[in-house]
Design an enzyme around this catalytic site. Structure first.
Site, PDB file in Angstrom:
ATOM      1  N   CYS A 260       0.843  -1.200   0.000  1.00 50.47           N
ATOM      2  CA  CYS A 260       0.000   0.000   0.000  1.00 50.47           C
ATOM      3  C   CYS A 260       0.876   1.246   0.000  1.00 50.47           C
ATOM      4  CB  CYS A 260      -0.909  -0.015   1.229  1.00 50.47           C
ATOM      5  SG  CYS A 260      -1.861   1.494   1.470  1.00 50.47           S
TER       6      CYS A 260
ATOM      7  N   ASN B 181     -10.175  19.250  21.861  1.00 50.06           N
ATOM      8  CA  ASN B 181      -9.892  18.339  20.749  1.00 50.06           C
ATOM      9  C   ASN B 181     -10.595  17.015  21.027  1.00 50.06           C
ATOM     10  OD1 ASN B 181      -8.725  17.198  18.446  1.00 50.06           O
ATOM     11  ND2 ASN B 181      -6.910  16.539  19.571  1.00 50.06           N
TER      12      ASN B 181
ATOM     13  N   CYS C  94     -12.626  16.413  14.266  1.00 48.76           N
ATOM     14  CA  CYS C  94     -12.552  15.460  13.159  1.00 48.76           C
ATOM     15  C   CYS C  94     -13.937  15.137  12.621  1.00 48.76           C
ATOM     16  CB  CYS C  94     -11.828  14.178  13.596  1.00 48.76           C
ATOM     17  SG  CYS C  94     -12.646  13.300  14.953  1.00 48.76           S
TER      18      CYS C  94
ATOM     19  N   GLN D 196      -2.098  11.784  15.964  1.00 45.62           N
ATOM     20  CA  GLN D 196      -2.565  11.943  14.589  1.00 45.62           C
ATOM     21  C   GLN D 196      -1.739  11.078  13.638  1.00 45.62           C
ATOM     22  OE1 GLN D 196      -5.220  13.497  13.794  1.00 45.62           O
ATOM     23  NE2 GLN D 196      -5.592  15.133  15.265  1.00 45.62           N
TER      24      GLN D 196
END
Length: 380
Positions: free
Chosen positions: A88, A312, A339, A212
């Site tokens: 990938c 967050n 997000c 992240q």
């Protein structure tokens, strides 16, 4: 980006694969702007932040499947059988290079991959994290601890093949459920923390720490938050859902108090260690304190003294309780990193005393419609 797995129908995880990257960014920007248009009609959008469209992932969550002696690392198809994705193109090169070595290691130990349809086997996942310093964290997710002695005994051989290994652990996930990991983590190395150097801050990741997936874009996210904090120059900053302290440590400065709230004790311990290192390098920084608590339920007392709050949260957002407390508090500015722009919009509607001054899209996940958007709120 072109992907043989996608073109051949073997993996469709990247739903935007084949779309020109500029078009992907434009589509995400339009989506986020539309979602916030009603609650933030006078918003100013800064230019979207994007990194490389391939070779950007610092973390791999690989399903181990196939058969003993011939494992696959990748995903499962609709019938629960393994699809090997070791070539990938999304992963950082230093991470991708480890895949064949790890597959060979698993095969050499004849570890039995977990067979989902048959509910049989031991090794379920490999969870890997790659640092900017080319160090590696490896987690073996097993159904039981039966194979731990064999992995432990063979570990020197794996370290010889991958000398940049920093942390190796085993996670036990005994249930036949679509969950990635369990509650039990067993360290197999002396080191327990993977240092992640982001901008001028070193964050310590333990095996179950969140970070992240896109290091370059995460660094830009933290720089933007720091810039907004410095423009306000608050005396006190509270970072809710602080994780390992990324936002809090970027907000630290001389004469400023910084407080981080996080529910995960391991993350708080890591954040405290990072704060100690930051203070060693910059003795003039103000007090930095991290506390283990539920950010949604606990910070009322602190909110009364905070000049600026950073949140967050996970995809569900901060919710009505915390949004209500922020609305009723004396906090003058909020930086909200999200997000999920839909939950962000719902939360903003619950804080009518704040107006959104600026917003910015951070493209953490090219080739997908996932997004990270950060907004700057000021009390009006």
């Amino acid at each position: 980006m072109q992907c043989d797995y996608f073109d051949g129908g073997r993996c469709r995880s990247c739903t935007l694969m084949g779309m020109p990257y500029a078009a992907q960014l434009a589509s995400k920007q339009e989506r986020c702007a539309a979602a916030l248009a009603e609650v933030a009609p006078s918003i100013t959008w800064l230019p979207a932040v994007a990194g490389p469209e391939s070779a950007f992932r610092n973390k791999a969550k690989l399903v181990v499947a196939g058969r003993t002696g011939a494992v696959t690392l990748g995903i499962l198809d609709d019938s629960g059988r393994g699809v090997d994705l070791t070539e990938c193109g999304l992963y950082e090169p230093g991470l991708a290079r480890t895949f064949p070595v790890l597959a060979g290691f698993i095969d050499s130990l004849r570890l039995e991959p977990y067979d989902v349809p048959a509910r049989r086997g031991q090794l379920k996942y490999l969870i890997l994290t790659h640092s900017p310093d080319d160090e590696l964290m490896i987690r073996f997710v097993l159904r039981t601890g039966h194979e731990i002695p064999r992995i432990r005994k063979a570990l020197p051989r794996l370290v010889a093949a991958l000398p940049r290994i920093a942390v190796v652990s085993v996670n036990l996930q005994p249930e036949h459920k679509a969950i990635l990991e369990g509650d039990t983590e067993i360290l197999l190395t002396d080191r327990s923390t993977l240092p992640m150097c982001v901008n001028d801050v070193v964050l310590g990741l333990r095996p179950n720490s969140f970070f992240q997936t896109n290091t370059a874009v995460a660094a830009a996210l933290y720089r933007q938050a720091r810039e907004w904090v410095e423009e306000r120059s608050p005396d006190s900053v509270w970072d809710l859902y602080c994780g390992v302290g990324g936002f809090a440590l970027h907000a630290a400065a001389s004469g400023r108090e910084v407080v981080g709230i996080e529910v995960a004790p391991d993350a708080v311990e890591s954040a405290r260690a990072s704060a100690s290192e930051l203070r060693r390098q910059h003795p003039d920084v103000g007090p930095i304190r991290f506390t283990t608590a539920d950010a949604t339920a606990e910070p009322d007392a602190g909110l009364s003294s905070a000049d600026l709050v950073i949140v967050n949260p996970p995809r569900r957002g901060i919710g009505s309780d915390l949004a209500g407390r922020l609305e009723e508090s004396k906090v003058q500015e909020v930086i909200y990193s999200s997000c999920n722009v839909d939950s962000l919009a719902r939360d903003l509607a619950l804080m009518p005393s704040f107006s959104v001054r600026e917003a910015r899209l951070f493209d953490m996940f090219p080739q997908t419609d996932h997004h990270e958007v950060m907004v700057r709120l000021e009390r009006t």
